[in-house]
Design a protein around this motif. Structure first.
Motif, PDB file in Angstrom:
ATOM      1  N   GLN A  68      67.429  33.756  29.669  1.00 13.97           N
ATOM      2  CA  GLN A  68      67.867  32.537  28.984  1.00 13.97           C
ATOM      3  C   GLN A  68      68.930  31.811  29.798  1.00 13.97           C
ATOM      4  N   LYS A  69      69.803  32.581  30.457  1.00 12.83           N
ATOM      5  CA  LYS A  69      70.825  31.965  31.310  1.00 12.83           C
ATOM      6  C   LYS A  69      70.177  31.259  32.503  1.00 12.83           C
ATOM      7  N   PHE A  70      69.174  31.914  33.132  1.00 10.64           N
ATOM      8  CA  PHE A  70      68.469  31.309  34.260  1.00 10.64           C
ATOM      9  C   PHE A  70      67.775  30.022  33.833  1.00 10.64           C
ATOM     10  N   LEU A  71      67.139  30.037  32.669  1.00 10.68           N
ATOM     11  CA  LEU A  71      66.438  28.852  32.176  1.00 10.68           C
ATOM     12  C   LEU A  71      67.412  27.727  31.863  1.00 10.68           C
ATOM     13  N   ALA A  72      68.578  28.074  31.322  1.00  5.87           N
ATOM     14  CA  ALA A  72      69.590  27.060  31.010  1.00  5.87           C
ATOM     15  C   ALA A  72      70.123  26.408  32.279  1.00  5.87           C
ATOM     16  N   ASP A  73      70.154  27.173  33.386  1.00  2.00           N
ATOM     17  CA  ASP A  73      70.611  26.617  34.660  1.00  2.00           C
ATOM     18  C   ASP A  73      69.556  25.736  35.318  1.00  2.00           C
ATOM     19  N   GLY A  74      68.342  25.710  34.774  1.00  2.00           N
ATOM     20  CA  GLY A  74      67.288  24.866  35.326  1.00  2.00           C
ATOM     21  C   GLY A  74      66.361  25.583  36.286  1.00  2.00           C
ATOM     22  N   ASN A  75      66.440  26.903  36.354  1.00  4.42           N
ATOM     23  CA  ASN A  75      65.549  27.668  37.224  1.00  4.42           C
ATOM     24  C   ASN A  75      64.313  28.119  36.451  1.00  4.42           C
ATOM     25  N   ARG A  76      63.296  28.534  37.194  1.00  6.07           N
ATOM     26  CA  ARG A  76      62.107  29.097  36.574  1.00  6.07           C
ATOM     27  C   ARG A  76      62.269  30.608  36.493  1.00  6.07           C
ATOM     28  N   VAL A  77      61.609  31.216  35.510  1.00  2.00           N
ATOM     29  CA  VAL A  77      61.704  32.658  35.343  1.00  2.00           C
ATOM     30  C   VAL A  77      60.297  33.249  35.342  1.00  2.00           C
ATOM     31  N   LYS A  78      60.107  34.273  36.156  1.00  2.00           N
ATOM     32  CA  LYS A  78      58.832  34.996  36.206  1.00  2.00           C
ATOM     33  C   LYS A  78      59.099  36.388  35.652  1.00  2.00           C
ATOM     34  N   VAL A  79      58.402  36.740  34.576  1.00  2.00           N
ATOM     35  CA  VAL A  79      58.596  38.033  33.935  1.00  2.00           C
ATOM     36  C   VAL A  79      57.372  38.889  34.223  1.00  2.00           C
ATOM     37  N   SER A  80      57.602  40.108  34.698  1.00  2.00           N
ATOM     38  CA  SER A  80      56.484  41.010  34.988  1.00  2.00           C
ATOM     39  C   SER A  80      56.768  42.386  34.403  1.00  2.00           C
ATOM     40  N   VAL A  81      55.681  43.057  34.032  1.00  2.00           N
ATOM     41  CA  VAL A  81      55.779  44.417  33.506  1.00  2.00           C
ATOM     42  C   VAL A  81      55.158  45.340  34.534  1.00  2.00           C
ATOM     43  N   ARG A  82      55.899  46.361  34.920  1.00  2.00           N
ATOM     44  CA  ARG A  82      55.454  47.305  35.947  1.00  2.00           C
ATOM     45  C   ARG A  82      54.947  48.581  35.276  1.00  2.00           C
ATOM     46  N   PHE A  83      53.686  48.900  35.532  1.00  2.00           N
ATOM     47  CA  PHE A  83      53.082  50.110  34.986  1.00  2.00           C
ATOM     48  C   PHE A  83      53.033  51.169  36.071  1.00  2.00           C
ATOM     49  N   ARG A  84      53.326  52.418  35.703  1.00  2.00           N
ATOM     50  CA  ARG A  84      53.290  53.521  36.660  1.00  2.00           C
ATOM     51  C   ARG A  84      52.495  54.680  36.059  1.00  2.00           C
ATOM     52  N   GLY A  85      51.588  55.202  36.832  1.00  2.00           N
ATOM     53  CA  GLY A  85      50.844  56.398  36.438  1.00  2.00           C
ATOM     54  C   GLY A  85      50.054  56.229  35.158  1.00  2.00           C
ATOM     55  N   ARG A  86      50.355  57.066  34.162  1.00  2.00           N
ATOM     56  CA  ARG A  86      49.593  57.091  32.915  1.00  2.00           C
ATOM     57  C   ARG A  86      49.856  55.861  32.040  1.00  2.00           C
ATOM     58  N   GLU A  87      50.885  55.093  32.365  1.00  2.00           N
ATOM     59  CA  GLU A  87      51.180  53.881  31.586  1.00  2.00           C
ATOM     60  C   GLU A  87      50.042  52.866  31.688  1.00  2.00           C
ATOM     61  N   MET A  88      49.229  52.956  32.745  1.00  2.00           N
ATOM     62  CA  MET A  88      48.118  52.021  32.939  1.00  2.00           C
ATOM     63  C   MET A  88      47.095  52.111  31.806  1.00  2.00           C
ATOM     64  N   ALA A  89      47.065  53.226  31.110  1.00  2.00           N
ATOM     65  CA  ALA A  89      46.128  53.385  29.999  1.00  2.00           C
ATOM     66  C   ALA A  89      46.555  52.582  28.776  1.00  2.00           C
ATOM     67  N   HIS A  90      47.809  52.139  28.737  1.00  2.91           N
ATOM     68  CA  HIS A  90      48.342  51.427  27.566  1.00  2.91           C
ATOM     69  C   HIS A  90      48.847  50.039  27.958  1.00  2.91           C
ATOM     70  N   THR A  91      47.973  49.235  28.526  1.00  2.00           N
ATOM     71  CA  THR A  91      48.377  47.876  28.938  1.00  2.00           C
ATOM     72  C   THR A  91      48.688  46.990  27.744  1.00  2.00           C
ATOM     73  N   ASP A  92      48.173  47.342  26.557  1.00  4.72           N
ATOM     74  CA  ASP A  92      48.451  46.541  25.361  1.00  4.72           C
ATOM     75  C   ASP A  92      49.937  46.562  25.008  1.00  4.72           C
ATOM     76  N   ILE A  93      50.637  47.638  25.330  1.00  6.08           N
ATOM     77  CA  ILE A  93      52.083  47.712  25.082  1.00  6.08           C
ATOM     78  C   ILE A  93      52.805  46.675  25.942  1.00  6.08           C
ATOM     79  N   GLY A  94      52.394  46.562  27.197  1.00  5.02           N
ATOM     80  CA  GLY A  94      52.995  45.570  28.090  1.00  5.02           C
ATOM     81  C   GLY A  94      52.713  44.148  27.635  1.00  5.02           C
ATOM     82  N   ARG A  95      51.481  43.915  27.152  1.00  2.00           N
ATOM     83  CA  ARG A  95      51.116  42.581  26.666  1.00  2.00           C
ATOM     84  C   ARG A  95      51.971  42.211  25.454  1.00  2.00           C
ATOM     85  N   ASP A  96      52.154  43.152  24.532  1.00  2.00           N
ATOM     86  CA  ASP A  96      52.993  42.898  23.358  1.00  2.00           C
ATOM     87  C   ASP A  96      54.447  42.635  23.770  1.00  2.00           C
TER      88      ASP A  96
END
Length: 120
Positions: free
Chosen positions: A79-107
């Motif tokens: 929110q601070k970055f957006l208020a300053d006028g910058n763009r924000v890229k948000v990413s979720v990093r999955f490792r190992g067995r987490e790849m089986a639950h991509t719906d958690i990252g989407r939520d």
């Protein structure tokens, strides 16, 4: 009038004959002090460069098992970055067995977007 006449008039007045549209029939010319014109144009360009703001892309990385406190910290930073006028890229990093639950990252991303909606 012919270009010779225009050039003669420009020399009498101490100005330059500048072609504005050389491809037109007949060519369109203007009497002006070309050195002064170039100086003013460079001054305007310098002023425009001084006033421009470079937009940066800030990246925020999360994992699907992020805790509430960490999530809120990353949300506050975004929110601070957006208020300053910058763009924000948000990413979720999955490792190992987490790849089986991509719906958690989407939520997680949907929740993040909803909470940033008032700023972004």
């Amino acid at each position: 009038m012919s270009s010779a006449e225009g050039l003669h008039i420009a020399e009498e007045k101490g100005l330059d004959l500048v072609k504005i549209s050389p491809q037109a029939t007949p060519p369109v010319c203007k009497l002006m002090n070309y050195g002064k014109y170039r100086f003013e144009r460079s001054k305007k360009e310098k002023e425009a460069r001084k006033n421009q703001h470079v937009v940066e892309i800030k990246e925020i990385r999360m994992s699907p098992g992020i805790d509430v406190g960490d999530f809120n910290t990353k949300l506050k930073n975004a929110q601070k970055f957006l208020a300053d006028g910058n763009r924000v890229k948000v990413s979720v990093r999955f490792r190992g067995r987490e790849m089986a639950h991509t719906d958690i990252g989407r939520d997680l991303l949907k929740k993040f977007a909803e909470l940033c909606a008032d700023v972004a």
